[in-house]
Write a protein that holds these residues in place. Structure first.
Motif, PDB file in Angstrom:
ATOM      1  N   ASP A  47       0.814  -1.216   0.000  1.00 14.84           N
ATOM      2  CA  ASP A  47       0.000   0.000   0.000  1.00 14.84           C
ATOM      3  C   ASP A  47       0.850   1.271   0.000  1.00 14.84           C
ATOM      4  N   SER A  48       2.087   1.162   0.451  1.00 13.63           N
ATOM      5  CA  SER A  48       2.896   2.366   0.687  1.00 13.63           C
ATOM      6  C   SER A  48       4.048   2.552  -0.284  1.00 13.63           C
ATOM      7  N   PHE A  49       4.540   1.479  -0.901  1.00 12.98           N
ATOM      8  CA  PHE A  49       5.744   1.587  -1.721  1.00 12.98           C
ATOM      9  C   PHE A  49       5.619   2.654  -2.800  1.00 12.98           C
ATOM     10  N   SER A  50       4.540   2.610  -3.585  1.00 12.50           N
ATOM     11  CA  SER A  50       4.405   3.526  -4.719  1.00 12.50           C
ATOM     12  C   SER A  50       4.446   4.978  -4.271  1.00 12.50           C
ATOM     13  N   GLU A  51       3.770   5.290  -3.177  1.00 11.69           N
ATOM     14  CA  GLU A  51       3.741   6.677  -2.685  1.00 11.69           C
ATOM     15  C   GLU A  51       5.126   7.133  -2.240  1.00 11.69           C
ATOM     16  N   ILE A  52       5.838   6.280  -1.500  1.00 17.01           N
ATOM     17  CA  ILE A  52       7.179   6.642  -1.035  1.00 17.01           C
ATOM     18  C   ILE A  52       8.126   6.799  -2.221  1.00 17.01           C
ATOM     19  N   TYR A  53       8.043   5.873  -3.168  1.00 18.07           N
ATOM     20  CA  TYR A  53       8.923   5.903  -4.341  1.00 18.07           C
ATOM     21  C   TYR A  53       8.673   7.162  -5.168  1.00 18.07           C
ATOM     22  N   MET A  54       7.398   7.518  -5.367  1.00 18.59           N
ATOM     23  CA  MET A  54       7.071   8.722  -6.122  1.00 18.59           C
ATOM     24  C   MET A  54       7.578   9.970  -5.410  1.00 18.59           C
ATOM     25  N   GLN A  55       7.459  10.015  -4.089  1.00 20.68           N
ATOM     26  CA  GLN A  55       7.959  11.176  -3.346  1.00 20.68           C
ATOM     27  C   GLN A  55       9.479  11.297  -3.468  1.00 20.68           C
ATOM     28  N   ALA A  56      10.175  10.153  -3.516  1.00 21.29           N
ATOM     29  CA  ALA A  56      11.626  10.187  -3.711  1.00 21.29           C
ATOM     30  C   ALA A  56      11.966  10.769  -5.075  1.00 21.29           C
ATOM     31  N   LEU A  57      11.235  10.350  -6.108  1.00 22.62           N
ATOM     32  CA  LEU A  57      11.480  10.877  -7.448  1.00 22.62           C
ATOM     33  C   LEU A  57      11.149  12.371  -7.521  1.00 22.62           C
ATOM     34  N   GLN A  58      10.111  12.789  -6.800  1.00 22.49           N
ATOM     35  CA  GLN A  58       9.766  14.207  -6.762  1.00 22.49           C
ATOM     36  C   GLN A  58      10.859  15.022  -6.075  1.00 22.49           C
ATOM     37  N   ALA A  59      11.467  14.438  -5.052  1.00 13.72           N
ATOM     38  CA  ALA A  59      12.576  15.120  -4.374  1.00 13.72           C
ATOM     39  C   ALA A  59      13.727  15.339  -5.348  1.00 13.72           C
ATOM     40  N   LYS A  60      14.001  14.347  -6.182  1.00 11.02           N
ATOM     41  CA  LYS A  60      15.062  14.491  -7.176  1.00 11.02           C
ATOM     42  C   LYS A  60      14.734  15.629  -8.135  1.00 11.02           C
ATOM     43  N   GLU A  61      13.468  15.673  -8.622  1.00 11.98           N
ATOM     44  CA  GLU A  61      13.069  16.721  -9.558  1.00 11.98           C
ATOM     45  C   GLU A  61      13.193  18.107  -8.939  1.00 11.98           C
ATOM     46  N   ALA A  62      12.994  18.186  -7.625  1.00 10.60           N
ATOM     47  CA  ALA A  62      13.084  19.471  -6.921  1.00 10.60           C
ATOM     48  C   ALA A  62      14.513  19.832  -6.555  1.00 10.60           C
ATOM     49  N   GLY A  63      15.468  18.979  -6.943  1.00 13.92           N
ATOM     50  CA  GLY A  63      16.862  19.258  -6.635  1.00 13.92           C
ATOM     51  C   GLY A  63      17.283  18.856  -5.241  1.00 13.92           C
ATOM     52  N   LEU A  64      16.449  18.067  -4.535  1.00 14.91           N
ATOM     53  CA  LEU A  64      16.765  17.646  -3.166  1.00 14.91           C
ATOM     54  C   LEU A  64      17.527  16.324  -3.207  1.00 14.91           C
ATOM     55  N   ASP A  65      18.740  16.370  -3.706  1.00 11.63           N
ATOM     56  CA  ASP A  65      19.504  15.147  -3.933  1.00 11.63           C
ATOM     57  C   ASP A  65      19.902  14.455  -2.632  1.00 11.63           C
ATOM     58  N   GLN A  66      19.964  15.195  -1.525  1.00 17.04           N
ATOM     59  CA  GLN A  66      20.300  14.569  -0.244  1.00 17.04           C
ATOM     60  C   GLN A  66      19.121  13.782   0.316  1.00 17.04           C
ATOM     61  N   ILE A  67      17.925  14.131  -0.100  1.00 20.62           N
ATOM     62  CA  ILE A  67      16.717  13.442   0.349  1.00 20.62           C
ATOM     63  C   ILE A  67      16.373  12.290  -0.574  1.00 20.62           C
ATOM     64  N   TYR A  68      16.720  12.421  -1.836  1.00 21.54           N
ATOM     65  CA  TYR A  68      16.381  11.450  -2.882  1.00 21.54           C
ATOM     66  C   TYR A  68      16.824  10.030  -2.515  1.00 21.54           C
ATOM     67  N   GLY A  69      18.101   9.868  -2.181  1.00 26.64           N
ATOM     68  CA  GLY A  69      18.610   8.537  -1.868  1.00 26.64           C
ATOM     69  C   GLY A  69      17.956   7.939  -0.640  1.00 26.64           C
ATOM     70  N   MET A  70      17.722   8.767   0.386  1.00 28.06           N
ATOM     71  CA  MET A  70      17.079   8.267   1.602  1.00 28.06           C
ATOM     72  C   MET A  70      15.649   7.814   1.313  1.00 28.06           C
ATOM     73  N   GLY A  71      14.967   8.559   0.436  1.00 32.62           N
ATOM     74  CA  GLY A  71      13.609   8.170   0.058  1.00 32.62           C
ATOM     75  C   GLY A  71      13.585   6.840  -0.674  1.00 32.62           C
ATOM     76  N   LEU A  72      14.566   6.640  -1.561  1.00 33.13           N
ATOM     77  CA  LEU A  72      14.657   5.366  -2.268  1.00 33.13           C
ATOM     78  C   LEU A  72      14.918   4.220  -1.296  1.00 33.13           C
ATOM     79  N   ARG A  73      15.771   4.459  -0.309  1.00 31.85           N
ATOM     80  CA  ARG A  73      16.077   3.420   0.690  1.00 31.85           C
ATOM     81  C   ARG A  73      14.818   3.033   1.465  1.00 31.85           C
ATOM     82  N   LYS A  74      14.013   4.012   1.833  1.00 34.73           N
ATOM     83  CA  LYS A  74      12.777   3.713   2.554  1.00 34.73           C
ATOM     84  C   LYS A  74      11.802   2.965   1.657  1.00 34.73           C
ATOM     85  N   ALA A  75      11.687   3.394   0.399  1.00 32.61           N
ATOM     86  CA  ALA A  75      10.790   2.712  -0.536  1.00 32.61           C
ATOM     87  C   ALA A  75      11.205   1.258  -0.704  1.00 32.61           C
TER      88      ALA A  75
END
Length: 237
Positions: free
Chosen positions: A107-135
């Motif tokens: 139920d949660s993977f897709s939402e977390i993964y999409m938020q990680a990709l959105q962080a990358k698009e916003a230039g938040l590269d320090q958050i991007y990898g952590m979001g992928l790890r959680k996903a």
């Protein structure tokens, strides 16, 4: 918000003044101000009564002098009687290529993964990898629970490495993806990297490959269930 009248160029109808509510905060510098009006345009005629009729305003901050646009529905009005504003986000769509059947087990993977990709698009590269790890953790654990529902509570509370070693012994290829992605993901959350030649994009590639393998297993299980169901003898009433 400020309410004032601005000249709008209507298609084939000339220019007419219309009241709008416009922001008194600059979206760039955040300072309170009364923006400078530059231009207003509508592709409709002034006589159009279509609720989709729109107009756009080009404004300029008087503090930082940066330009910004606002868009309005001409025939839909807010509580103050002004044309309803249409929010502009300027966020292009992100194509995550998540197989549809992944959502049947997580139920949660897709939402977390999409938020990680959105962080990358916003230039938040320090958050991007952590979001992928959680996903990744949600995907692995939810797949483990799908395979071993009787052990769901143990899987939920255990460290990810333990779950991979204990519950995926029959999946050699996918276990390698899980472990490698987890190691790199841990680098994204720790002070010192153990794999400096790998980065978040490597995790993303491994997650993509993992999704395809999990999706394939889910599709195979669905097909097997259908075959087993059709093989059952029909019961006579």
């Amino acid at each position: 918000m400020l309410k004032d009248s601005f000249a709008i160029e209507y298609r084939a109808s000339g220019s007419f003044k219309t009241y709008f509510e416009i922001p008194n905060l600059c979206p760039h510098c955040g300072e309170k101000m009364s923006p400078r009006y530059c231009y207003g345009l509508s592709r409709q005629t002034q006589s159009d009564h279509d609720e989709t009729a729109t107009a756009g305003l080009l404004l300029q901050c008087v503090n930082c002098e940066k330009y910004f646009a606002r868009m309005f529905l001409l025939n839909v009005f807010n509580d103050n009687g002004a044309p309803q504003e249409i929010e502009l986000t300027y966020n292009p769509p992100i194509h995550a290529n998540i197989p549809a059947n992944i959502d049947t087990i997580s139920d949660s993977f897709s939402e977390i993964y999409m938020q990680a990709l959105q962080a990358k698009e916003a230039g938040l590269d320090q958050i991007y990898g952590m979001g992928l790890r959680k996903a990744l953790e949600f995907l692995v654990k939810d797949f483990g629970i799908y395979l071993h529902p009787e052990s769901s509570e143990d899987i939920k509370k255990r460290q990810l490495g333990y779950v991979i070693d204990k519950y995926f012994t029959e999946f050699t290829a996918i276990t390698a993806l899980f472990k490698a992605a987890t190691w790199i993901g841990n680098d994204e959350t720790h002070y010192e990297r153990k794999h400096p030649d790998k980065d978040a994009e490597t995790i993303k590639r491994f997650i993509s490959a993992t999704m395809l393998q999990i999706s394939s297993r889910l599709a195979s299980d669905e097909a097997m269930s259908m075959i087993e169901e059709s093989a059952k003898p029909e019961t006579k009433s």
